[in-house]
Design a protein around this motif. Structure first.
Motif, mmCIF file in Angstrom:
data_model
loop_
_atom_site.group_PDB
_atom_site.id
_atom_site.type_symbol
_atom_site.label_atom_id
_atom_site.label_comp_id
_atom_site.label_asym_id
_atom_site.label_seq_id
_atom_site.Cartn_x
_atom_site.Cartn_y
_atom_site.Cartn_z
ATOM 1 N N PRO A 111 0.798 -1.218 0.000
ATOM 2 C CA PRO A 111 0.000 0.000 0.000
ATOM 3 C C PRO A 111 0.836 1.276 0.000
ATOM 4 C CG PRO A 111 -0.777 -1.519 1.693
ATOM 5 C CD PRO A 111 0.457 -2.099 1.113
ATOM 6 N N GLY A 112 2.039 1.227 0.574
ATOM 7 C CA GLY A 112 2.909 2.400 0.602
ATOM 8 C C GLY A 112 4.113 2.256 -0.313
ATOM 9 N N GLY A 113 4.051 1.330 -1.260
ATOM 10 C CA GLY A 113 5.157 1.121 -2.195
ATOM 11 C C GLY A 113 6.208 0.152 -1.684
ATOM 12 N N GLN A 114 5.897 -0.617 -0.649
ATOM 13 C CA GLN A 114 6.850 -1.554 -0.077
ATOM 14 C C GLN A 114 7.010 -2.795 -0.960
ATOM 15 O OE1 GLN A 114 3.943 -0.665 1.365
ATOM 16 N NE2 GLN A 114 4.308 0.192 3.377
ATOM 17 N N LYS B 45 1.030 -16.462 1.566
ATOM 18 C CA LYS B 45 0.483 -15.224 2.118
ATOM 19 C C LYS B 45 1.426 -14.085 1.768
ATOM 20 C CE LYS B 45 -2.051 -17.282 5.895
ATOM 21 N NZ LYS B 45 -2.337 -17.257 7.317
ATOM 22 N N TYR B 46 0.836 -12.919 1.489
ATOM 23 C CA TYR B 46 1.608 -11.744 1.103
ATOM 24 C C TYR B 46 1.920 -10.903 2.336
ATOM 25 C CZ TYR B 46 -0.528 -12.992 -3.369
ATOM 26 O OH TYR B 46 -0.955 -13.664 -4.476
ATOM 27 N N TYR B 47 3.150 -10.357 2.381
ATOM 28 C CA TYR B 47 3.504 -9.461 3.474
ATOM 29 C C TYR B 47 4.616 -8.524 3.035
ATOM 30 C CZ TYR B 47 7.723 -12.231 4.432
ATOM 31 O OH TYR B 47 8.935 -12.871 4.336
ATOM 32 N N TYR B 48 4.738 -7.439 3.791
ATOM 33 C CA TYR B 48 5.878 -6.547 3.627
ATOM 34 C C TYR B 48 6.482 -6.304 5.007
ATOM 35 C CZ TYR B 48 2.766 -2.722 5.133
ATOM 36 O OH TYR B 48 1.907 -1.921 5.841
ATOM 37 N N VAL B 49 7.691 -5.765 5.043
ATOM 38 C CA VAL B 49 8.385 -5.515 6.297
ATOM 39 C C VAL B 49 8.258 -4.040 6.629
ATOM 40 C CG1 VAL B 49 10.595 -5.668 7.499
ATOM 41 C CG2 VAL B 49 9.987 -7.391 5.801
ATOM 42 N N ASN B 50 7.735 -3.730 7.835
ATOM 43 C CA ASN B 50 7.552 -2.329 8.216
ATOM 44 C C ASN B 50 8.850 -1.738 8.773
ATOM 45 O OD1 ASN B 50 7.750 -3.297 10.827
ATOM 46 N ND2 ASN B 50 5.638 -2.894 11.372
ATOM 47 N N ALA C 137 -6.103 -7.925 -2.445
ATOM 48 C CA ALA C 137 -6.833 -6.724 -2.833
ATOM 49 C C ALA C 137 -6.084 -5.447 -2.436
ATOM 50 C CB ALA C 137 -8.217 -6.733 -2.202
ATOM 51 N N GLN C 138 -5.238 -5.521 -1.411
ATOM 52 C CA GLN C 138 -4.504 -4.349 -0.948
ATOM 53 C C GLN C 138 -3.255 -4.072 -1.788
ATOM 54 O OE1 GLN C 138 -4.108 -5.815 3.116
ATOM 55 N NE2 GLN C 138 -5.221 -4.020 3.836
ATOM 56 N N LEU C 139 -2.860 -4.992 -2.621
ATOM 57 C CA LEU C 139 -1.651 -4.820 -3.419
ATOM 58 C C LEU C 139 -1.904 -3.878 -4.586
ATOM 59 C CD1 LEU C 139 -0.411 -8.516 -3.522
ATOM 60 C CD2 LEU C 139 0.264 -6.711 -1.952
ATOM 61 N N LYS C 140 -0.861 -3.146 -4.975
ATOM 62 C CA LYS C 140 -0.938 -2.219 -6.089
ATOM 63 C C LYS C 140 0.042 -2.652 -7.167
ATOM 64 C CE LYS C 140 -2.024 1.708 -3.115
ATOM 65 N NZ LYS C 140 -1.597 3.022 -2.672
ATOM 66 N N ASN C 141 -0.254 -2.261 -8.396
ATOM 67 C CA ASN C 141 0.659 -2.558 -9.498
ATOM 68 C C ASN C 141 1.947 -1.769 -9.335
ATOM 69 O OD1 ASN C 141 -1.066 -4.345 -10.828
ATOM 70 N ND2 ASN C 141 -2.093 -2.689 -11.913
ATOM 71 N N LYS C 142 3.045 -2.395 -9.706
ATOM 72 C CA LYS C 142 4.333 -1.737 -9.597
ATOM 73 C C LYS C 142 4.451 -0.691 -10.699
ATOM 74 C CE LYS C 142 8.902 -3.150 -8.332
ATOM 75 N NZ LYS C 142 9.796 -4.297 -8.163
ATOM 76 N N PRO C 143 4.891 0.516 -10.357
ATOM 77 C CA PRO C 143 4.986 1.572 -11.386
ATOM 78 C C PRO C 143 6.109 1.319 -12.375
ATOM 79 C CG PRO C 143 5.680 2.409 -9.225
ATOM 80 C CD PRO C 143 5.252 0.993 -9.052
#
Length: 107
Positions: free
Chosen positions: A73-76, A85-90, A101-107
Motif C-alpha cells: 500500500p505504501g510502495g513496499q 500469504k503476502y507481506y511486507y516488512v515495516n 486486494a490491498q496490493l498495487k501494481n508496480k509503477p
C-alpha cells in the motif's frame, strides 16, 4: 549399601554448595541511576528498529519469494511466504500481512 550412601552424601554436599553459593547471584540494587538524554534514547531506538528491519528483509529475501509485479500500500516490497500469504516488512522490522486486494501494481 555403601554405594548408595556415598551417592546420597555426594548429592547432599552438592545441594548444600548450590544453596550457599546462590546468595552470590542475588540481584543487587543499582545505586547509580542513569537517565539518558531523550535524544540518545531516540537514536538507540532508531538504530534498533533499522537493524531489525534489515535483518527481517534479509531473511525474507533468502527464504521467501519476492512479488515482482506488485507493491504494498505504501510502495513496499511484497514477499510471499511458504503458505502463499503476502507481506511486507515495516520500519520496525515486523511482518505486515496484506490481502491480494490491498496490493498495487508496480509503477
Amino acid at each position: 549399601m555403601k554405594k548408595n550412601m556415598k551417592t546420597f552424601i555426594k548429592i547432599a554436599v552438592l545441594a548444600a554448595a548450590i544453596g550457599w553459593g546462590n546468595d552470590s547471584f542475588a540481584q543487587k540494587k543499582d545505586t547509580l541511576k542513569l537517565d539518558p538524554d531523550s535524544k540518545i534514547k531516540k537514536a538507540a531506538k532508531a538504530v534498533g528498529n533499522k537493524t531489525a528491519e534489515t535483518a527481517v528483509k534479509g531473511t525474507s529475501k533468502v527464504t521467501d519469494k519476492t512479488y515482482k509485479d506488485k507493491v504494498g500500500p505504501g510502495g513496499q516490497t511484497i514477499y510471499i511466504d511458504k503458505h502463499a500469504k503476502y507481506y511486507y516488512v515495516n520500519k520496525k522490522g515486523g511482518k505486515v500481512y496484506v490481502t491480494a486486494a490491498q496490493l498495487k501494481n508496480k509503477p
